[in-house]
Scaffold this active site. Structure first.
Site, PDB file in Angstrom:
ATOM      1  N   ASN A 196     -11.087 -10.433  -5.684  1.00  0.00           N
ATOM      2  CA  ASN A 196     -10.507  -9.495  -4.844  1.00  0.00           C
ATOM      3  C   ASN A 196      -9.115  -9.429  -5.004  1.00  0.00           C
ATOM      4  O   ASN A 196      -8.593 -10.475  -4.814  1.00  0.00           O
ATOM      5  CB  ASN A 196     -11.060  -9.407  -3.577  1.00  0.00           C
ATOM      6  CG  ASN A 196     -10.562  -8.235  -2.550  1.00  0.00           C
ATOM      7  OD1 ASN A 196     -10.607  -7.280  -3.096  1.00  0.00           O
ATOM      8  ND2 ASN A 196     -10.246  -8.525  -1.424  1.00  0.00           N
ATOM      9  N   GLU A 205       1.132  -6.098  -6.928  1.00  0.00           N
ATOM     10  CA  GLU A 205      -0.388  -6.206  -7.117  1.00  0.00           C
ATOM     11  C   GLU A 205      -0.632  -5.975  -8.632  1.00  0.00           C
ATOM     12  O   GLU A 205      -1.365  -6.489  -9.260  1.00  0.00           O
ATOM     13  CB  GLU A 205      -1.154  -5.366  -6.173  1.00  0.00           C
ATOM     14  CG  GLU A 205      -0.974  -5.430  -4.675  1.00  0.00           C
ATOM     15  CD  GLU A 205      -1.885  -4.471  -3.908  1.00  0.00           C
ATOM     16  OE1 GLU A 205      -3.115  -4.139  -4.460  1.00  0.00           O
ATOM     17  OE2 GLU A 205      -1.540  -4.042  -2.893  1.00  0.00           O
ATOM     18  N   ASN A 219      -4.850  -0.080  -8.859  1.00  0.00           N
ATOM     19  CA  ASN A 219      -5.057  -1.637  -9.460  1.00  0.00           C
ATOM     20  C   ASN A 219      -6.019  -1.300 -10.798  1.00  0.00           C
ATOM     21  O   ASN A 219      -5.681  -2.556 -11.667  1.00  0.00           O
ATOM     22  CB  ASN A 219      -5.721  -2.598  -8.338  1.00  0.00           C
ATOM     23  CG  ASN A 219      -4.384  -2.984  -7.676  1.00  0.00           C
ATOM     24  OD1 ASN A 219      -3.845  -4.057  -8.226  1.00  0.00           O
ATOM     25  ND2 ASN A 219      -4.339  -2.712  -6.485  1.00  0.00           N
ATOM     26  N   HIS A 266      -5.984  -8.430  -2.153  1.00  0.00           N
ATOM     27  CA  HIS A 266      -5.714  -7.769  -0.979  1.00  0.00           C
ATOM     28  C   HIS A 266      -4.227  -7.719  -0.504  1.00  0.00           C
ATOM     29  O   HIS A 266      -3.522  -8.620  -0.928  1.00  0.00           O
ATOM     30  CB  HIS A 266      -6.454  -8.712   0.152  1.00  0.00           C
ATOM     31  CG  HIS A 266      -6.217  -8.388   1.403  1.00  0.00           C
ATOM     32  ND1 HIS A 266      -7.191  -7.466   1.940  1.00  0.00           N
ATOM     33  CD2 HIS A 266      -5.407  -8.968   2.533  1.00  0.00           C
ATOM     34  CE1 HIS A 266      -6.783  -7.615   3.493  1.00  0.00           C
ATOM     35  NE2 HIS A 266      -5.791  -8.206   3.547  1.00  0.00           N
ATOM     36  N   MET A 272     -13.552  -0.920  -0.838  1.00  0.00           N
ATOM     37  CA  MET A 272     -13.377  -1.065   0.890  1.00  0.00           C
ATOM     38  C   MET A 272     -14.498  -0.992   1.518  1.00  0.00           C
ATOM     39  O   MET A 272     -14.947  -0.119   2.211  1.00  0.00           O
ATOM     40  CB  MET A 272     -12.413   0.328   1.293  1.00  0.00           C
ATOM     41  CG  MET A 272     -11.050   0.536   0.440  1.00  0.00           C
ATOM     42  SD  MET A 272     -10.231  -0.959   0.612  1.00  0.00           S
ATOM     43  CE  MET A 272      -9.328  -0.973   2.040  1.00  0.00           C
TER      44      MET A 272
END
Ligand code: GAR
Length: 215
Positions: A107, A174, A14, A109, A90
């Protein structure tokens, strides 16, 4: 231009999507630093190869969550970020840390929150037999994998999917929605107001709306 700091714990794909978007001229941010809580995070090498300052804050060197989060915040604040981007970071964060970055902590997820917080989200989706799964970008609040939703992308769960095939389908999404959400913030169009998302439409050079807001 807004300054961002990216926090990772592992692979960093990401983070890489954000770097790619920046390099393509699609994300007007300065990536001031990438910080990992794991010295062996693969993403550190990727960031270094892109010429970004990296930092390791090993959580194992701290006696408790509070002292780690305080040191982490100090390290982050040295880079004076407008936005802190959790990209596969994490760690459960203390309430104090989250409050310190209220409205400037994002964030991503790998589920359609509020379904499937926590770990093994793809297996959770398969076990539940849902037909739609996906990912969520949200502002962070003290509750784990919780907070006002900025953007979500859904993917189908196909017959024959396993954790790996489903994870790969979600990950591609993502990489699409995280740069988009960060871009909105960088453009000054996205903010948290009274615990809710406020997203302004883009303006043209004269200050007129150029398109409706699509969320
Ligand atoms: C991503 O799937 C991200 O959504 C997830 O960890 C992965 C990190 O991959 N984050 C969480 O589960 C946070 N609760 P990456 O290091 O390749 O970006």
């Amino acid at each position: 231009m807004k300054n961002i700091v990216i926090l990772i714990s592992g692979r960093g794909s990401n983070m890489e999507a954000l770097i790619r978007a920046r390099d393509a001229g699609e994300l007007p941010v300065n990536i001031a630093a990438v910080i990992s809580n794991r010295p062996d995070a693969e993403g550190l090498a990727t960031a270094q190869a892109a010429g970004i300052a990296t930092w390791v804050m090993n959580h194992k060197a701290f006696p408790d969550r509070e002292s780690f989060d305080a040191a982490l915040a100090e390290c982050i604040d040295d880079f004076a970020p407008d936005l802190v981007v959790l990209a596969g970071f994490m760690r459960i964060l203390t309430e104090e840390f989250v409050r310190h970055y209220e409205g400037r902590l994002l964030n991503i997820h790998p589920s359609l929150l509020p379904s499937f917080p926590g770990l093994h989200t793809h297996q959770q989706a398969l076990d539940e037999g849902v037909r739609l799964h996906g990912c969520t970008v949200h502002f962070v609040t003290p509750a784990l994998d919780h907070g006002p939703v900025i953007l979500q992308a859904a993917v189908p769960v196909l017959d024959g999917d396993d954790e790996a095939t489903l994870a790969a389908r979600v990950l591609a999404q993502e990489h699409r929605i995280y740069p988009q959400a960060v871009r909105w913030f960088a453009e000054g169009r996205l903010r948290l107001e009274g615990g809710k998302i406020r997203l302004d439409a883009p303006l043209d050079g004269t200050g007129a709306l150029i398109s409706p807001v699509l969320r």
